[in-house]
Design an enzyme around this catalytic site. Structure first.
Site, PDB file in Angstrom:
ATOM      1  N   ARG A 171      16.992   3.801   3.574  1.00  0.00           N
ATOM      2  CA  ARG A 171      15.629   3.417   3.210  1.00  0.00           C
ATOM      3  C   ARG A 171      15.599   2.812   1.812  1.00  0.00           C
ATOM      4  O   ARG A 171      16.542   2.915   1.039  1.00  0.00           O
ATOM      5  CB  ARG A 171      14.700   4.628   3.252  1.00  0.00           C
ATOM      6  CG  ARG A 171      15.104   5.720   2.265  1.00  0.00           C
ATOM      7  CD  ARG A 171      13.987   6.707   2.002  1.00  0.00           C
ATOM      8  NE  ARG A 171      14.435   7.830   1.190  1.00  0.00           N
ATOM      9  CZ  ARG A 171      14.601   7.823  -0.111  1.00  0.00           C
ATOM     10  NH1 ARG A 171      14.408   6.701  -0.800  1.00  0.00           N
ATOM     11  NH2 ARG A 171      14.993   8.916  -0.757  1.00  0.00           N
ATOM     12  N   PHE A 228       7.008   8.426   4.847  1.00  0.00           N
ATOM     13  CA  PHE A 228       6.264   9.005   3.727  1.00  0.00           C
ATOM     14  C   PHE A 228       6.437  10.520   3.700  1.00  0.00           C
ATOM     15  O   PHE A 228       6.822  11.140   4.695  1.00  0.00           O
ATOM     16  CB  PHE A 228       4.778   8.656   3.825  1.00  0.00           C
ATOM     17  CG  PHE A 228       4.111   9.108   5.093  1.00  0.00           C
ATOM     18  CD1 PHE A 228       3.641  10.416   5.233  1.00  0.00           C
ATOM     19  CD2 PHE A 228       3.930   8.231   6.160  1.00  0.00           C
ATOM     20  CE1 PHE A 228       3.018  10.840   6.397  1.00  0.00           C
ATOM     21  CE2 PHE A 228       3.312   8.644   7.334  1.00  0.00           C
ATOM     22  CZ  PHE A 228       2.853   9.954   7.454  1.00  0.00           C
ATOM     23  N   THR A 246      14.362  11.524  -3.775  1.00  0.00           N
ATOM     24  CA  THR A 246      13.209  12.386  -3.613  1.00  0.00           C
ATOM     25  C   THR A 246      13.632  13.716  -3.009  1.00  0.00           C
ATOM     26  O   THR A 246      14.780  13.893  -2.588  1.00  0.00           O
ATOM     27  CB  THR A 246      12.110  11.719  -2.761  1.00  0.00           C
ATOM     28  OG1 THR A 246      10.885  12.443  -2.943  1.00  0.00           O
ATOM     29  CG2 THR A 246      12.486  11.696  -1.292  1.00  0.00           C
ATOM     30  N   CYS A 264      11.749  10.047  -7.695  1.00  0.00           N
ATOM     31  CA  CYS A 264      11.636   8.599  -7.464  1.00  0.00           C
ATOM     32  C   CYS A 264      12.114   7.785  -8.660  1.00  0.00           C
ATOM     33  O   CYS A 264      11.809   6.595  -8.776  1.00  0.00           O
ATOM     34  CB  CYS A 264      10.200   8.211  -7.098  1.00  0.00           C
ATOM     35  SG  CYS A 264       9.586   9.039  -5.622  1.00  0.00           S
ATOM     36  N   ALA A 319       4.783  10.297  -1.442  1.00  0.00           N
ATOM     37  CA  ALA A 319       5.807   9.295  -1.717  1.00  0.00           C
ATOM     38  C   ALA A 319       6.067   8.467  -0.464  1.00  0.00           C
ATOM     39  O   ALA A 319       5.879   8.938   0.662  1.00  0.00           O
ATOM     40  CB  ALA A 319       7.098   9.971  -2.179  1.00  0.00           C
ATOM     41  N   ILE A 320       6.536   7.234  -0.684  1.00  0.00           N
ATOM     42  CA  ILE A 320       6.831   6.326   0.420  1.00  0.00           C
ATOM     43  C   ILE A 320       8.208   5.715   0.205  1.00  0.00           C
ATOM     44  O   ILE A 320       8.540   5.278  -0.903  1.00  0.00           O
ATOM     45  CB  ILE A 320       5.772   5.198   0.501  1.00  0.00           C
ATOM     46  CG1 ILE A 320       4.411   5.785   0.886  1.00  0.00           C
ATOM     47  CG2 ILE A 320       6.185   4.119   1.503  1.00  0.00           C
ATOM     48  CD1 ILE A 320       3.277   4.781   0.835  1.00  0.00           C
ATOM     49  N   GLY A 377      13.737   2.724  -2.047  1.00  0.00           N
ATOM     50  CA  GLY A 377      13.306   3.758  -2.977  1.00  0.00           C
ATOM     51  C   GLY A 377      14.457   4.523  -3.599  1.00  0.00           C
ATOM     52  O   GLY A 377      15.632   4.286  -3.321  1.00  0.00           O
TER      53      GLY A 377
END
Length: 215
Positions: free
Chosen positions: A67, A148, A72, A165, A134-135, A69
């Site tokens: 993904r 998310f 997390t 993040c 968060a996404i 980002g």
């Protein structure tokens, strides 16, 4: 659901969706404590503040993902949503997709009496200086995966293990910290309703995966 199992499930369902063997899905899960890193650069490994030995002693795995980002945390009390949807023909816009996810999460926050906001240049849903949701997504040939994480009753002390993040000057929050007594089941119900609104889908309950199909 163990994080590794959710990765395998998503990859399988993405292929099923691409082959049109299934319709659009929204998977809603909770994970045991886990740290996940993104696909770019070191994915956020440099933002882990604990040693591998200390993480292992607490049973916290570190998982590489495909993904977007940074790093997390996932854990109990956090509703994690994985949309497996085909954005074709009229939603083939990565930025719109992320903004639409933010809109879903913001509407859910409002449902529980919280005043959320966006922060220019950052993704996710914020309350003041703290991130509530968060996404981090992947889109391959317009089929989505990952998604998310919405903090409901999450033990926020786990975020002290990382720079969440990769953003050092902001914090994290949860509905519980904001004084809301909602459960994860309460939030799941509103996520299904608001996701269906924003993405113009009709929800159909799917079992036993405890997912919501949409067509």
């Amino acid at each position: 659901m163990a994080y590794a199992d959710s990765l395998a499930l998503q990859r399988s369902l993405v292929e099923d969706r691409r082959a049109d063997r299934i319709g659009d899905l929204l998977l809603l899960v909770e994970h045991p404590p886990a740290l996940t890193v993104g696909a770019r650069g070191d994915g956020g490994r440099s933002h882990i503040l604990s040693t591998p030995e200390a993480l292992a002693a607490r049973g916290i795995g570190v998982y590489e993902t495909d993904r977007g980002g940074d790093i997390t945390y996932h854990g109990p009390g956090q509703v994690v949503g994985y949309p497996i949807i085909d954005l074709r023909p009229d939603r083939c816009d990565v930025h719109r997709y992320v903004r639409d996810l933010e809109e879903v999460l913001m509407r859910v926050a409002v449902d529980f009496g919280v005043e959320p906001s966006r922060v220019p240049g950052l993704t996710g849903v914020w309350v003041g200086n703290d991130k509530l949701a968060a996404i981090g997504v992947r889109i391959g040939r317009w089929i989505t995966s990952h998604g998310f994480a919405f903090n409901v009753t999450t033990d926020l002390s786990f975020f002290d293990l990382i720079v969440p993040c990769g953003i050092a000057d902001r914090g994290v929050t949860s509905l519980a910290r904001l004084g809301c007594a909602a459960s994860c089941a309460d939030v799941e119900g509103r996520l299904i309703a608001r996701f269906s609104e924003v993405f113009d889908r009709q929800p159909i309950e799917v079992t036993p995966m405890r997912a919501t199909g949409a067509r």
